[in-house]
Write an enzyme that holds these catalytic residues in place. Structure first.
Site, mmCIF file in Angstrom:
data_model
loop_
_atom_site.group_PDB
_atom_site.id
_atom_site.type_symbol
_atom_site.label_atom_id
_atom_site.label_comp_id
_atom_site.label_asym_id
_atom_site.label_seq_id
_atom_site.Cartn_x
_atom_site.Cartn_y
_atom_site.Cartn_z
ATOM 1 N N TYR A 68 47.553 52.864 41.626
ATOM 2 C CA TYR A 68 49.018 52.929 41.558
ATOM 3 C C TYR A 68 49.455 52.465 40.158
ATOM 4 C CZ TYR A 68 47.632 48.446 43.607
ATOM 5 O OH TYR A 68 46.947 47.279 43.928
ATOM 6 N N ARG B 171 45.693 34.656 45.288
ATOM 7 C CA ARG B 171 45.405 35.715 44.288
ATOM 8 C C ARG B 171 45.743 35.261 42.872
ATOM 9 N NH1 ARG B 171 46.042 41.505 43.507
ATOM 10 N NH2 ARG B 171 47.502 41.970 41.848
ATOM 11 N N HIS C 221 41.550 37.671 39.851
ATOM 12 C CA HIS C 221 42.252 37.374 41.110
ATOM 13 C C HIS C 221 41.341 36.501 41.967
ATOM 14 C CE1 HIS C 221 44.635 41.236 40.255
ATOM 15 N NE2 HIS C 221 45.416 40.198 39.997
ATOM 16 N N ALA C 222 41.870 35.356 42.339
ATOM 17 C CA ALA C 222 41.022 34.296 42.908
ATOM 18 C C ALA C 222 40.262 34.743 44.154
ATOM 19 C CB ALA C 222 41.901 33.095 43.232
ATOM 20 N N GLU D 137 36.949 48.261 40.772
ATOM 21 C CA GLU D 137 37.327 47.731 42.084
ATOM 22 C C GLU D 137 36.069 47.861 42.946
ATOM 23 O OE1 GLU D 137 40.050 46.434 43.373
ATOM 24 O OE2 GLU D 137 41.483 46.686 41.722
ATOM 25 N N HIS E 62 37.175 43.614 39.650
ATOM 26 C CA HIS E 62 38.091 43.282 40.742
ATOM 27 C C HIS E 62 37.510 43.785 42.060
ATOM 28 C CE1 HIS E 62 41.685 42.265 38.194
ATOM 29 N NE2 HIS E 62 40.970 42.910 37.310
ATOM 30 N N ALA E 63 38.225 43.534 43.135
ATOM 31 C CA ALA E 63 37.856 44.097 44.455
ATOM 32 C C ALA E 63 39.139 44.151 45.283
ATOM 33 C CB ALA E 63 36.837 43.184 45.142
ATOM 34 N N GLU F 128 39.038 37.491 45.068
ATOM 35 C CA GLU F 128 38.065 38.582 44.930
ATOM 36 C C GLU F 128 36.707 38.012 44.521
ATOM 37 O OE1 GLU F 128 41.881 41.330 43.617
ATOM 38 O OE2 GLU F 128 40.200 41.141 42.219
ATOM 39 N N ASN G 255 46.992 39.697 36.206
ATOM 40 C CA ASN G 255 46.840 41.096 35.782
ATOM 41 C C ASN G 255 48.179 41.805 35.693
ATOM 42 O OD1 ASN G 255 44.979 42.899 34.767
ATOM 43 N ND2 ASN G 255 44.807 44.009 36.702
#
Lengths: 99, 308
Positions: free
Chosen positions: B248, B126, B68-69, B270, B196-197, B71, B143
């Site tokens: 989730y 993202r 994800h861009a 994360e 990720h973050a 992050e 993702n």
């Protein structure tokens, strides 16, 4: 300014719906205006007592704040000026570099 | 030169790729560099292979960052991992053993097109930057695009949504390239780690359902050991558990695909924080965040050398 200062005045709200009614109200509210959801990644994933971090454009901050207060949904502003935080994150170095 | 490279600031894609070439040039015995394909906008997808060259069979660990861009701490960690692995090879017996007995495939920036876009145009972008035939919106959530329960719960079929699953599984060239590489090396890749973050969590399958994975005990203890090692650095607590209950439900994730593809240890980190800076984690926190995560990844990797 980085990104042509496009984030000046934008804010990030941290909202915590405390019951199913507030969850539905929040989904409706966030569905009606264009927001950038940081956590969770989409409104469909919003759930009870789970925090919602949302990036609100400057033109919408007042309206959202009023609606959340009217619906008594718990929130706080965790970034009050997004542009400033962006500049802080890497801004000084790149401006120094530009100089 | 590599010795002057600052690992405690965020770097643009150009800087990261120049650094990769320099790392590859200066460490011929421990590093190999190759491209596994091209992004939607035609940029190479570079991977660094770390590990002592041997003719014998070696297990492998795959680590990707920057799916994800926005992050940015992800690519910073992948660079940090490479730096630590190479700089400590001589004097850290644990790292030397890992590099002698394992190969590490490091993909510092998975979503190269999106990463550039987040540096130049939209800091909070993202997705990928692919075009959609019918809508003006661009990008697919890399993702949600994997061929595992594709586009079911937790993903969106609307091209303008941030969790858009794409027109079909592996529609994104970046996803297809990594899936192809991992399929080709599936016998040797024993751990898949995606960085990720933000949320401070260590997640493992499943994301797409609430069921328990067959090797739950081994993965659960690996995760516990990893977050304990992480905590030992600065006392930062990471929650851990199956993604579906800890975060989730989401379908089409790389972690679930890797696990279903036969990789027994699949994780998604994360990284920091839990929402004070969010995606704007300051450069001053790169060092502690990467230091603690390094301990967790070393623990996971060391676990591969033992029997569970």
């Amino acid at each position: 300014y980085l990104y042509n200062n496009r984030y000046a005045g934008d804010q990030v709200f941290r909202i915590t719906p405390s019951n199913e009614g507030e969850v539905q109200e929040l989904k409706k509210l966030l569905g009606n205006i264009k927001v950038d959801l940081w956590q969770p990644n989409s409104a469909s994933l919003i759930r009870n007592n789970a925090t919602v971090d949302v990036h609100v454009r400057r033109n919408n901050t007042r309206g959202i704040r009023a609606r959340l207060q009217k619906e008594h949904i718990d929130f706080k502003v965790f970034i009050s000026n997004l542009q400033k935080e962006i500049e802080k994150q890497t801004g000084y170095r790149s401006s120094r570099k530009r100089r | 030169s590599e010795s002057l490279y600052d690992y405690e600031v965020y770097h643009s894609l150009d800087e990261i790729q120049s650094w990769m070439f320099e790392i590859n040039r200066t460490h011929p015995h421990l590093v190999d560099m190759f491209s596994i394909g091209r992004s939607y906008e035609g940029r190479p997808l570079y991977v660094l292979q770390l590990g002592k060259r041997t003719r014998t069979y070696k297990k492998a660990v795959w680590i990707d960052c920057g799916v994800h861009a926005r992050e940015w701490i992800g690519p910073a960690f992948c660079q940090w991992f490479v730096k630590e692995a190479l700089h400590s090879y001589q004097n850290d017996s644990v790292m030397r053993r890992l590099m002698n007995q394992l190969n590490f495939y490091i993909m510092p920036v998975f979503n190269v097109d999106g990463y550039i876009f987040s540096w130049t145009t939209d800091r909070f972008w993202r997705k990928t930057r692919s075009k959609n035939a019918k809508y003006h919106c661009r990008g697919v959530d890399a993702n949600r695009n994997w061929k595992v329960k594709w586009c079911e719960e937790g993903a969106s079929s609307h091209p303008c949504d941030d969790t858009y699953c794409g027109p079909f599984p592996e529609s994104e060239p970046e996803v297809k390239a990594v899936a192809k590489f991992l399929r080709k090396h599936k016998k040797r890749v024993k751990a898949y780690i995606s960085i990720h973050a933000y949320a401070q969590m260590l997640l493992y399958p499943y994301s797409y359902k609430y069921a328990t994975i067959p090797n739950f005990n081994c993965v659960e203890s690996a995760a516990l050991n990893a977050v304990t090692a992480l905590y030992s650095a600065y006392g930062v607590r990471y929650r851990y558990g199956p993604a579906s209950t800890t975060l989730y439900v989401s379908s089409g994730s790389s972690m679930d695909w890797a696990y279903r593809n036969g990789i027994p240890y699949a994780f998604a980190f994360e990284l920091r924080d839990t929402g004070y800076f969010g995606f704007l984690l300051p450069e001053a926190l790169i060092n502690p965040t990467c230091t603690e995560t390094m301990r967790a990844v070393k623990t996971i990797s060391s676990g591969l050398l033992k029997k569970c």
